[in-house]
Design an enzyme around this catalytic site. Structure first.
Site, PDB file in Angstrom:
ATOM      1  N   ASP A  57       1.202  -0.995  -0.525  1.00  0.00           N
ATOM      2  CA  ASP A  57       0.322  -0.280  -0.097  1.00  0.00           C
ATOM      3  C   ASP A  57       1.039   1.124  -0.142  1.00  0.00           C
ATOM      4  O   ASP A  57       1.813   0.974   0.339  1.00  0.00           O
ATOM      5  CB  ASP A  57      -0.392   0.631   1.401  1.00  0.00           C
ATOM      6  CG  ASP A  57      -1.811  -1.269   1.807  1.00  0.00           C
ATOM      7  OD1 ASP A  57      -1.639  -2.152   0.558  1.00  0.00           O
ATOM      8  OD2 ASP A  57      -2.375  -0.997   2.812  1.00  0.00           O
ATOM      9  N   GLU A 239     -10.635  -2.034   4.379  1.00  0.00           N
ATOM     10  CA  GLU A 239      -9.015  -1.763   4.404  1.00  0.00           C
ATOM     11  C   GLU A 239      -8.873  -0.868   4.252  1.00  0.00           C
ATOM     12  O   GLU A 239     -10.064   0.205   3.460  1.00  0.00           O
ATOM     13  CB  GLU A 239      -8.200  -2.758   4.112  1.00  0.00           C
ATOM     14  CG  GLU A 239      -8.173  -3.844   4.573  1.00  0.00           C
ATOM     15  CD  GLU A 239      -6.908  -4.875   4.155  1.00  0.00           C
ATOM     16  OE1 GLU A 239      -6.144  -6.012   4.980  1.00  0.00           O
ATOM     17  OE2 GLU A 239      -6.414  -5.460   2.764  1.00  0.00           O
TER      18      GLU A 239
END
Ligand code: FRU
Length: 519
Positions: A57, A239
């Site tokens: 990420d 998420e």
């Protein structure tokens, strides 16, 4: 090699020529090393990827003093996921990137999972001064021991600050700032300053829902509300949330956008990003939206969020160009995975419906070497092949109102990726079944589908950005988007345009342009 590298090489050569004979060997080494840099098979040429090892990420995206910071989930020991650090890179233009040393290392509270960063202008945290406001990073601690011993409270939230524009970081001694009372998935804090209510607001995910927290000083937090247990897609865990205001294009009305990554449960399998359009009153996020909405219909755009403190107040999004289904298995060698190109998010009202568009930032044009435009006209059932050397690093763009057509990107090994607009069904298909290496994981090959029910009447733009191991497809300037990884065994070198209908179609202003490498 880009202009900067060429100039650097010339400069190095001039210095070395004027040096003694015995230094000659070094010249050769320097030149070889520079021209080999970022040229491994499948290495993205105009996307951000780490110099080496594993990345997932994007984290801590914040603009400060002329610099866009990009932190990222990083494991510096291997090309598979492992104990997480925050890697760091910076950019002045969102196109060229400079690698920086690792910013955050794991400590006694755990590994450093995803999170965000803010400029604390008023020094509410007290970590800096009003003259030198701190950058504050807010992230999740993941205590591996806790997870392996079967506890549920192993994810907490911590903070760290930097007084030298992100070069060095100090963790707060009072960490964690938000503890955990038994929530297995409790992570990915995204924080912004809510000027209207004079508070810091954090969006945080807790398994199947969003929690919103508030704070005056970034150190002490209280829970304000929850959202989403009964809204949106729930095929997997929530998420990487992001909550921000956005004006509707062509009006003064503002709505709030909530991004939620979900894994698994995306429309084409595995990881994906859904969004909600609604309102936020300083405490609660609410929406009337009933339908699930997706930012990107391709398989490879995950965990994306936007920049804090963007100087034009633009909402600039970057996502991780992979999917947890096969992220660990892709056929790269020294590094693994890349980010999407930075994209600007805009909000459009179509009828009564809100749509979030995402489209490459304007700065990207600076590395696209525009070529001549032409018109391609095809009578029903015919096709045209357009050869182009260097297609693996190119932009393809045209305008059309054709209902049914196919674009086939292929190489001499007969590997191809097929992009099909099937207007009769209001669907667009991406087929990577025979696109090259696909068998490194059973779910990688296959056809991805995107509904395109609200395309405008008449002409719209189709734009493809193709790099060594990815394609990003933007239809009608970001209304419909697909991002996908591809691993051809040889560069794609032809585009075939096929008219799938009976009547004549035309692709106007058809243009294939080279994209310069940024490394
Ligand atoms: C999303 C994610 C986050 C987590 C991080 C761990 O891809 O699972 O929820 O913080 O990756 O690396």
């Amino acid at each position: 090699m880009n202009t900067r590298n060429v100039l650097t090489t010339i400069f190095l050569l001039l210095i070395l020529v004027s040096c003694k004979e015995k230094k000659k060997e070094q010249t050769v080494i320097t030149e070889t090393t520079m021209s080999d840099y970022y040229t491994e098979p499948y290495r993205p040429q105009f996307h951000f990827s780490p110099e080496e090892k594993w990345m997932n990420d994007p984290n801590g995206m914040v603009y400060h003093k002329g610099i866009y910071h990009l932190f990222y989930q990083y494991y510096p020991e291997d090309i598979v996921w492992g104990p997480m650090h925050w890697g760091h890179a910076t950019s002045k233009d969102l196109v060229h990137w400079e690698h920086k040393p690792i910013a955050l290392y794991p400590d006694e509270h755990g590994l450093i999972f995803s999170g965000s960063a803010v400029v604390d202008f008023a020094n509410t945290s007290g970590f800096g001064t009003a003259e030198n406001p701190p950058l504050v990073a807010i992230f999740t601690y993941h205590l591996m021991d806790g997870e392996t011993t079967g506890r549920k409270d192993f994810q907490t939230q911590g903070i760290a600050y930097s007084l030298d524009n992100g070069d060095t970081w100090t963790k707060f001694e009072g960490n964690p700032v938000i503890g955990n009372d038994g929530m297995k998935d409790f992570r990915d804090p995204k924080v912004f300053w809510d000027n209207k209510n004079q508070q810091w607001v954090m969006s945080l995910v807790a398994g199947d829902h969003l929690q919103i927290w508030g704070s005056g000083d970034l150190r002490e937090w209280s829970k304000l509300s929850e959202f989403g247990k009964d809204k949106g897609a729930h095929g997997g865990v929530w998420e990487c949330p992001d909550l921000f205001p956005l004006k509707i294009e062509g009006s003064e009305e503002q709505k709030w956008v909530l991004l939620i990554s979900i894994n698994p449960g995306a429309p084409n399998g595995g990881s994906g990003t859904q969004y909600f359009i609604g309102d936020f009153d300083g405490e609660k996020f609410t929406t009337e939206q009933t339908e699930n909405k997706w930012l990107d219909w391709g398989t490879d755009n995950y965990a994306g969020v936007i920049y804090n403190n963007e100087p034009n107040n633009d909402k600039i999004f970057i996502g991780w160009m992979s999917n947890w289904e096969y992220a660990r298995d892709t056929p790269t060698s020294t590094w693994r995975s890349a980010m999407t190109v930075p994209r600007k998010l805009t909000l459009h009202k179509i009828g009564d419906d809100f749509n979030l568009f995402n489209y490459p930032v304007k700065n990207l044009e600076s590395i696209i070497d525009k070529k001549n435009k032409k018109e391609i006209a095809l009578v029903g059932g015919t096709s045209e092949v357009i050869p182009f050397d260097g297609l693996n690093q190119a932009e393809v763009k045209f305008h059309t109102s054709a209902e049914n057509f196919q674009l086939k990107l292929s190489n001499n090994l007969d590997e191809a990726v097929l992009l099909t607009m099937f207007g009769a069904e209001q669907q667009f298909f991406l087929d990577r079944t025979n696109s090259g290496k696909v068998d490194f994981q059973e779910d990688f090959a296959g056809v991805q589908i995107m509904p395109v029910a609200q395309l405008p009447e008449g002409e719209y733009e189709v734009r493809l950005l193709i790099d060594n191991s990815s394609i990003e497809i933007f239809i009608n300037e970001g209304q419909y988007v697909m991002t996908t990884q591809l691993f051809p065994n040889e560069e794609y070198s032809d585009i075939t345009v096929v008219n799938l209908g009976d009547s004549e179609i035309s692709l106007k202003d058809f243009q294939i342009s080279e994209i310069e490498r940024i490394w």
